[in-house]
Design a protein around this motif. Sequence first.
Motif: not given
Length: 356
Positions: A68-73
């Motif tokens: 999820a953090e990579r998606w936001l990034s």
Amino acid sequence: MITELGRLIARRIALTGPISTADFMAEALGHPRLGYYRRALPVGAAGDFTTAPEISQMFGELIGAWLAERWLSIGAPSPVRLIELGPGRGTLMADALRATRGVPGFHAALRLHLVETNVPLRAEQHRTLGASAPAWHERFGEVPPGPALIVANEFFDALPVRQFQKTAQGWRERMVGVAPDGGSLVFALAPGATPFARYLPDAPEGAQAEIGEAGRALAAAIGARLLRDGGWALIVDYGYDSGAGASLQAVRGHRGASILDRPGETDLSAHVDFAALAASAKAPTFGPIAQGDFLRRLGILQRAESLKARANESQRAAIDAALARLIDPDQMGTLFRVLAVGDGRSSLPAGFSEAE
Ligand code: SAH
């Protein structure tokens, strides 16, 4: 003991000559009707081996947070293809999805794609993940284009490897042939030189080496896709950072077995050559780092504490035992490595540091 698949392989060898260990592995695991990964339920206490997501929910939860953090990034693209290679019983993905329900917009953006050849496992995945309407694929290349988040836990170790041995005459490939009795399978070195010698290191006589062409090709396909369409991949497996001899192994019923014995009923796997995967990806890579370090940096100790706060005494002991299995250096903490592959347009992923 010789299985039906063993007899088929012996007949093929009698007709066309010895085959590489990679061809043997591909047949033993992937034969459409009799291959181990076509029919068996390999994972879990009743199967042949246990994997990190089956040890504790914390593993899938933390990987979910990472994804999820990579998606936001990458700017929270919608839709985004969430792709798992070899999802097993679907446990990792179920835990990842549950842990990310609170990330605004993430689940609405997700399209779930499962790359799985095993029919009984697809049925299990349907039970655990059916509510997320997954699409199933035989191969990674079949997943439709677009930004992607890719996860693979204990998948690359199942891909075929060739084996080599250094002799006084140079590198020779280790082949699978048929014994003079006509039925049993045996190892023998190929008599002639191998075209793979140019990819093998300078090494003393007796040294052994492996090359996994399928794993390298898949890493190349992942890297090319991420560079083209954007996204991130996380690869977790047991392996080594570079070159480590002969690692092909057989496991049946949670015990070591002989490689050529009972093809189709035996799990075969090899340690993953992470340096080869990273080089093949031809995209920005981070790691490989130790699984224990990765999980600690993602907060597994805090997660264990918060689970224990709501648990009874025996549950607390089970959480501690699972934590130790996942992160202790003498358990999965060091042997298992984590490699991230990115699209080069976004920031350093959580759990990795610039130096690695
Ligand atoms: N990731 C899961 C399962 C690991 S076992 C876990 O951690 O528990 C390996 C998984 O990959 C199984 O689901 C197996 O059926 C699948 N698999 C093995 N070889 C495959 C191949 N060549 N193509 C697609 N799936 C494969």
